[in-house]
Motif scaffolding. Sequence first.
Motif, PDB file in Angstrom:
ATOM      1  N   CYS A  21      -9.205   7.339   2.650  1.00 14.96           N
ATOM      2  CA  CYS A  21      -8.774   6.191   3.447  1.00 14.96           C
ATOM      3  C   CYS A  21      -7.307   5.951   3.145  1.00 14.96           C
ATOM      4  O   CYS A  21      -6.950   5.599   2.013  1.00 14.96           O
ATOM      5  CB  CYS A  21      -9.602   4.962   3.107  1.00 14.96           C
ATOM      6  SG  CYS A  21      -9.137   3.484   4.044  1.00 14.96           S
ATOM      7  N   ALA A  22      -6.480   6.143   4.147  1.00 15.13           N
ATOM      8  CA  ALA A  22      -5.044   5.925   4.004  1.00 15.13           C
ATOM      9  C   ALA A  22      -4.692   4.561   4.573  1.00 15.13           C
ATOM     10  O   ALA A  22      -5.134   4.206   5.666  1.00 15.13           O
ATOM     11  CB  ALA A  22      -4.275   7.015   4.735  1.00 15.13           C
ATOM     12  N   ALA A  23      -3.908   3.813   3.832  1.00 11.94           N
ATOM     13  CA  ALA A  23      -3.592   2.445   4.220  1.00 11.94           C
ATOM     14  C   ALA A  23      -2.100   2.237   4.335  1.00 11.94           C
ATOM     15  O   ALA A  23      -1.309   2.837   3.604  1.00 11.94           O
ATOM     16  CB  ALA A  23      -4.165   1.461   3.204  1.00 11.94           C
ATOM     17  N   SER A  24      -1.727   1.364   5.241  1.00 10.99           N
ATOM     18  CA  SER A  24      -0.348   0.906   5.321  1.00 10.99           C
ATOM     19  C   SER A  24      -0.248  -0.419   4.590  1.00 10.99           C
ATOM     20  O   SER A  24      -1.262  -1.027   4.262  1.00 10.99           O
ATOM     21  CB  SER A  24       0.060   0.724   6.778  1.00 10.99           C
ATOM     22  OG  SER A  24      -0.716  -0.302   7.370  1.00 10.99           O
ATOM     23  N   GLY A  25       0.933  -0.884   4.335  1.00 12.36           N
ATOM     24  CA  GLY A  25       1.073  -2.165   3.656  1.00 12.36           C
ATOM     25  C   GLY A  25       1.892  -2.038   2.402  1.00 12.36           C
ATOM     26  O   GLY A  25       1.713  -1.118   1.617  1.00 12.36           O
ATOM     27  N   ARG A  26       2.778  -2.962   2.187  1.00 15.78           N
ATOM     28  CA  ARG A  26       3.690  -2.873   1.058  1.00 15.78           C
ATOM     29  C   ARG A  26       3.062  -3.271  -0.256  1.00 15.78           C
ATOM     30  O   ARG A  26       3.593  -2.984  -1.319  1.00 15.78           O
ATOM     31  CB  ARG A  26       4.923  -3.730   1.327  1.00 15.78           C
ATOM     32  CG  ARG A  26       5.798  -3.199   2.456  1.00 15.78           C
ATOM     33  CD  ARG A  26       6.996  -4.097   2.678  1.00 15.78           C
ATOM     34  NE  ARG A  26       6.606  -5.407   3.152  1.00 15.78           N
ATOM     35  CZ  ARG A  26       7.456  -6.407   3.353  1.00 15.78           C
ATOM     36  NH1 ARG A  26       8.733  -6.241   3.084  1.00 15.78           N
ATOM     37  NH2 ARG A  26       7.022  -7.564   3.801  1.00 15.78           N
ATOM     38  N   THR A  27       1.940  -3.994  -0.212  1.00 16.66           N
ATOM     39  CA  THR A  27       1.316  -4.451  -1.453  1.00 16.66           C
ATOM     40  C   THR A  27      -0.046  -3.814  -1.631  1.00 16.66           C
ATOM     41  O   THR A  27      -0.998  -4.463  -2.012  1.00 16.66           O
ATOM     42  CB  THR A  27       1.206  -5.982  -1.471  1.00 16.66           C
ATOM     43  OG1 THR A  27       0.505  -6.417  -0.297  1.00 16.66           O
ATOM     44  CG2 THR A  27       2.559  -6.619  -1.536  1.00 16.66           C
ATOM     45  N   PHE A  28      -0.121  -2.550  -1.337  1.00 18.85           N
ATOM     46  CA  PHE A  28      -1.385  -1.831  -1.405  1.00 18.85           C
ATOM     47  C   PHE A  28      -2.082  -2.022  -2.736  1.00 18.85           C
ATOM     48  O   PHE A  28      -3.295  -2.168  -2.790  1.00 18.85           O
ATOM     49  CB  PHE A  28      -1.104  -0.347  -1.146  1.00 18.85           C
ATOM     50  CG  PHE A  28      -2.308   0.533  -1.211  1.00 18.85           C
ATOM     51  CD1 PHE A  28      -2.558   1.317  -2.323  1.00 18.85           C
ATOM     52  CD2 PHE A  28      -3.186   0.592  -0.150  1.00 18.85           C
ATOM     53  CE1 PHE A  28      -3.664   2.140  -2.383  1.00 18.85           C
ATOM     54  CE2 PHE A  28      -4.306   1.417  -0.192  1.00 18.85           C
ATOM     55  CZ  PHE A  28      -4.539   2.188  -1.317  1.00 18.85           C
ATOM     56  N   SER A  29      -1.341  -2.031  -3.814  1.00 19.30           N
ATOM     57  CA  SER A  29      -1.942  -2.127  -5.141  1.00 19.30           C
ATOM     58  C   SER A  29      -2.561  -3.499  -5.416  1.00 19.30           C
ATOM     59  O   SER A  29      -3.249  -3.673  -6.409  1.00 19.30           O
ATOM     60  CB  SER A  29      -0.903  -1.795  -6.214  1.00 19.30           C
ATOM     61  OG  SER A  29       0.183  -2.693  -6.139  1.00 19.30           O
ATOM     62  N   ASP A  30      -2.320  -4.464  -4.544  1.00 16.49           N
ATOM     63  CA  ASP A  30      -2.946  -5.775  -4.683  1.00 16.49           C
ATOM     64  C   ASP A  30      -4.313  -5.842  -4.016  1.00 16.49           C
ATOM     65  O   ASP A  30      -5.072  -6.777  -4.234  1.00 16.49           O
ATOM     66  CB  ASP A  30      -2.060  -6.868  -4.072  1.00 16.49           C
ATOM     67  CG  ASP A  30      -0.792  -7.103  -4.863  1.00 16.49           C
ATOM     68  OD1 ASP A  30       0.151  -7.699  -4.295  1.00 16.49           O
ATOM     69  OD2 ASP A  30      -0.736  -6.692  -6.034  1.00 16.49           O
TER      70      ASP A  30
END
Length: 123
Positions: A21-30
């Motif tokens: 599952c590939a995700a976009s978003g700058r705070t992925f680690s949150d």
Amino acid sequence: VQLQASGGGAVRPGDSLRLSCAASGRTFSDYAMAWFRQAPGKEREFVGVISGSGGATVYADSVKGRFTLSRDNAKNTMLLQMNSLKPEDTAVYYCAVDIQGILAAIDDEYDYWGQGTQVTVSS
């Protein structure tokens, strides 16, 4: 947040598959990230969830010991390694994100969903 699930396919009982599952978003680690699945004629069910850091996981009893979640925050990717697959694992698998980072087993808690990838286990 946009999610792209991939890796599904048709396999035989006992085989393995790895979903991504590939995700976009700058705070992925949150984000807590989860997999759910839905078999024909059945309700969507929880498979497993992994915390933002990857340090905590929760699995459904039906997959515990066979499925393993991991994530690579540098690549904004979550993986589901599925071993010892059974016919009852046949379903469309969906990845989901909880932007508050909560490790929930209820689909209503999740904010964003991917499009699903089909897994078929049959002899």
